[in-house]
Design an enzyme around this catalytic site. Structure first.
Site, PDB file in Angstrom:
ATOM      1  N   ASP A 149       0.843  -1.191   0.000  1.00  0.00           N
ATOM      2  CA  ASP A 149       0.000   0.000   0.000  1.00  0.00           C
ATOM      3  C   ASP A 149       0.882   1.247   0.000  1.00  0.00           C
ATOM      4  O   ASP A 149       1.858   1.338   0.749  1.00  0.00           O
ATOM      5  CB  ASP A 149      -0.922  -0.002   1.228  1.00  0.00           C
ATOM      6  CG  ASP A 149      -2.007  -1.064   1.093  1.00  0.00           C
ATOM      7  OD1 ASP A 149      -2.362  -1.394  -0.054  1.00  0.00           O
ATOM      8  OD2 ASP A 149      -2.482  -1.571   2.118  1.00  0.00           O
ATOM      9  N   GLU A 150       0.505   2.184  -0.856  1.00  0.00           N
ATOM     10  CA  GLU A 150       1.282   3.400  -1.075  1.00  0.00           C
ATOM     11  C   GLU A 150       1.688   4.113   0.222  1.00  0.00           C
ATOM     12  O   GLU A 150       0.887   4.255   1.149  1.00  0.00           O
ATOM     13  CB  GLU A 150       0.446   4.376  -1.908  1.00  0.00           C
ATOM     14  CG  GLU A 150       1.076   5.732  -2.101  1.00  0.00           C
ATOM     15  CD  GLU A 150       0.199   6.637  -2.967  1.00  0.00           C
ATOM     16  OE1 GLU A 150      -1.027   6.516  -2.912  1.00  0.00           O
ATOM     17  OE2 GLU A 150       0.781   7.447  -3.690  1.00  0.00           O
ATOM     18  N   CYS A 151       2.944   4.557   0.256  1.00  0.00           N
ATOM     19  CA  CYS A 151       3.402   5.439   1.327  1.00  0.00           C
ATOM     20  C   CYS A 151       4.371   6.407   0.663  1.00  0.00           C
ATOM     21  O   CYS A 151       5.560   6.132   0.542  1.00  0.00           O
ATOM     22  CB  CYS A 151       4.102   4.641   2.423  1.00  0.00           C
ATOM     23  SG  CYS A 151       4.884   5.702   3.645  1.00  0.00           S
TER      24      CYS A 151
ATOM     25  N   GLY B  80      -1.384   6.240   3.537  1.00  0.00           N
ATOM     26  CA  GLY B  80      -1.664   6.396   4.961  1.00  0.00           C
ATOM     27  C   GLY B  80      -2.820   5.542   5.433  1.00  0.00           C
ATOM     28  O   GLY B  80      -3.752   6.051   6.045  1.00  0.00           O
TER      29      GLY B  80
ATOM     30  N   ASP C 169      -7.304   2.001  10.781  1.00  0.00           N
ATOM     31  CA  ASP C 169      -6.958   1.601   9.428  1.00  0.00           C
ATOM     32  C   ASP C 169      -8.232   1.632   8.590  1.00  0.00           C
ATOM     33  O   ASP C 169      -9.250   1.113   9.013  1.00  0.00           O
ATOM     34  CB  ASP C 169      -6.403   0.164   9.481  1.00  0.00           C
ATOM     35  CG  ASP C 169      -5.644  -0.223   8.239  1.00  0.00           C
ATOM     36  OD1 ASP C 169      -6.153   0.056   7.141  1.00  0.00           O
ATOM     37  OD2 ASP C 169      -4.562  -0.820   8.363  1.00  0.00           O
TER      38      ASP C 169
ATOM     39  N   ARG D 190      -8.293   0.682   5.215  1.00  0.00           N
ATOM     40  CA  ARG D 190      -7.900   0.146   3.918  1.00  0.00           C
ATOM     41  C   ARG D 190      -8.854  -0.869   3.310  1.00  0.00           C
ATOM     42  O   ARG D 190      -8.834  -1.114   2.132  1.00  0.00           O
ATOM     43  CB  ARG D 190      -6.501  -0.447   3.981  1.00  0.00           C
ATOM     44  CG  ARG D 190      -5.460   0.619   3.823  1.00  0.00           C
ATOM     45  CD  ARG D 190      -4.092   0.064   3.936  1.00  0.00           C
ATOM     46  NE  ARG D 190      -3.776  -0.320   5.301  1.00  0.00           N
ATOM     47  CZ  ARG D 190      -2.594  -0.750   5.684  1.00  0.00           C
ATOM     48  NH1 ARG D 190      -1.639  -0.880   4.810  1.00  0.00           N
ATOM     49  NH2 ARG D 190      -2.363  -1.064   6.940  1.00  0.00           N
TER      50      ARG D 190
ATOM     51  N   LYS E  96      -4.241  -8.477   5.259  1.00  0.00           N
ATOM     52  CA  LYS E  96      -3.952  -8.837   3.866  1.00  0.00           C
ATOM     53  C   LYS E  96      -3.944 -10.354   3.697  1.00  0.00           C
ATOM     54  O   LYS E  96      -4.517 -10.888   2.751  1.00  0.00           O
ATOM     55  CB  LYS E  96      -2.607  -8.251   3.426  1.00  0.00           C
ATOM     56  CG  LYS E  96      -2.641  -6.743   3.227  1.00  0.00           C
ATOM     57  CD  LYS E  96      -1.267  -6.229   2.796  1.00  0.00           C
ATOM     58  CE  LYS E  96      -1.263  -4.717   2.669  1.00  0.00           C
ATOM     59  NZ  LYS E  96       0.099  -4.176   2.522  1.00  0.00           N
TER      60      LYS E  96
HETATM   61 ZN   LIG Z   1       5.245   4.230   5.326  1.00  0.00          ZN
END
Ligand SMILES: [Zn+2]
Length: 420
Positions: A248-250, A293, A332, A334, A361
């Site tokens: 997941d994007e960070c 995030g 969270d 997500r 996940k």
């Molecule tokens: Zn991160």
């Protein structure tokens, strides 16, 4: 083209709440059908409102920029893409997962090269847009160059080139939501899903309420990108070793190297291992989800960082999740239940090495009917000092790891930097 032409359509705003919007040009959609024409194309372009059979439009979060570009008079709203030579350089699918309405509810597999699957409809003038695109690339990464220098990965001339480039196939996937399927994953009624999506986006798409006959929605959210190491066809072969990271994007860590978390080191470790797997005859895949995030966004994330650093006793692993909960209202957001859909798109049924410590996940992948043989956590030497807070908090919260989690007292001792 004159300015009048650019703005012509906007002179006639058709309210989506009108009840007479069913037209003979609107093609039916049978999600999960056995053939592309049997399933029907998703028509979400705005060039012909009568042919639209989906809510929302193309481009995910870029939809709004497109509108601004049209509004500024720089871009024609009637432009239709010329798809000549844009097709995938490799063949992907179809796989049995494509014909199961429950397996993929957030990806349209026939959105890859629709000009081929729906040629007859293109010839009739339908403006059907791709929602998936595949291309090839070379990656140049300092961490991989270092791995080569240290002998962890070898130059083979194929996967890893003489100049230390890694050859990949990359796949961009825009979100296409089949609303009844999304509702089922959330374990709620479709009507409830539609109502909350409408309300919580400030009423962005009235059709969510007024057009229950439209079952597909292209939400204005970020896309997903897959990087494949080795032959993409091998992803669907359960006998071929597959190394996978679902990431997941960070932005702070992935792109800018911020040291408060382990995102980039884990991503790079995944890439290194995926490439190594391909070198020994297997295949690797990194799937990158735009869920910055924990899908709470960077503004929330940075506020949480400050709250962590300024709290009494400083930033400790013991209160890591609590601080996110305080600021965001949830630890969270997500919703990993949709995450396995791209795995199904590639026909994946077994993952031999899963690079992820997240139980959410792991559970989502298992619940999707995909086998996981081996789970791999990030090696300790790759964890930046300031990221120990996150890492120990996650381990204590039950994230996958081979060590015994620290006690509550020990967690208080794992500290991060304060405001400088
Ligand atoms: Zn991160």
């Amino acid at each position: 083209m004159s300015e009048a032409d650019f703005t012509k359509r906007s002179n006639h705003v058709i309210l989506a709440s009108q009840g007479n919007l069913k037209h003979k040009e609107t093609l039916p959609v049978h999600w999960g059908a056995q053939t592309p024409l049997g399933r029907g194309p998703i028509v979400a372009s705005s060039t012909n409102s009568k042919a639209r059979n989906a809510i929302g439009t193309h481009g995910g979060s870029y939809t709004v920029y497109r509108a601004l570009s049209i509004a500024s008079g720089k871009f024609s709203s009637s432009h239709k893409p010329d798809l000549n030579n844009t097709q995938s350089p490799v063949k992907i699918g179809p796989y049995s997962q494509w014909f199961d309405a429950t397996k993929m509810v957030s990806v349209d597999p026939w959105g890859l090269d629709p000009q081929i699957h729906f040629k007859s409809l293109f010839d009739e003038g339908y403006d059907i847009r791709p929602t998936i695109a595949v291309t090839q690339a070379h990656l140049q990464l300092p961490e991989i160059a270092e791995a080569i220098e240290k002998g962890r990965i070898k130059i083979d001339g194929q996967i890893v080139r003489e100049n230390k480039d890694i050859k990949v196939t990359k796949v961009a996937i825009d979100p296409v939501w089949y609303l009844p399927g999304i509702a089922k994953r959330l374990k709620i009624e479709e009507g409830e899903l539609r109502r909350i999506l409408f309300q919580e986006t400030g009423g962005m798409y009235p059709e969510l309420i007024t057009r229950p006959d439209l079952k597909v929605c292209l939400p204005p959210i970020g896309s997903t990108t897959a990087y494949i190491f080795g032959n993409p066809v091998d992803l669907a072969n359960e006998k071929i070793e597959l190394t996978c990271r679902v990431h997941d994007e960070c932005n702070g860590s992935d792109v800018f190297g911020s040291d408060i978390c382990t995102c980039r080191p884990y991503l790079m470790y995944g890439i290194e291992d995926a490439a190594r797997t391909a070198q020994r005859g297997g295949v690797g895949i990194i799937i990158y989800y735009r869920k910055e995030g924990r899908a709470l966004g960077e503004v929330t994330k940075f506020l949480v960082y400050n709250a962590r650093k300024r709290q009494e006793g400083g930033d400790t692993a013991a209160t890591y999740f609590q601080r996110t909960q305080c600021v965001a209202g949830v630890e969270d957001a997500r919703f990993q239940e949709l995450m396995p859909d791209p795995l199904h798109f590639f026909g994946i049924s077994t993952i031999h090495n899963l690079h992820s410590m997240s139980n959410m996940k792991y559970d989502a992948i298992m619940n999707a009917g995909i086998k996981v043989m081996n789970r791999i956590s990030i090696p300790d030497h790759l964890i930046p000092q300031d990221a120990q807070v996150e890492m120990e908090a996650k381990k204590a919260a039950g994230y996958f790891n081979k060590e015994t989690p620290k006690s509550a007292d020990d967690l208080k001792k794992v500290k991060g930097r304060a405001i400088e």
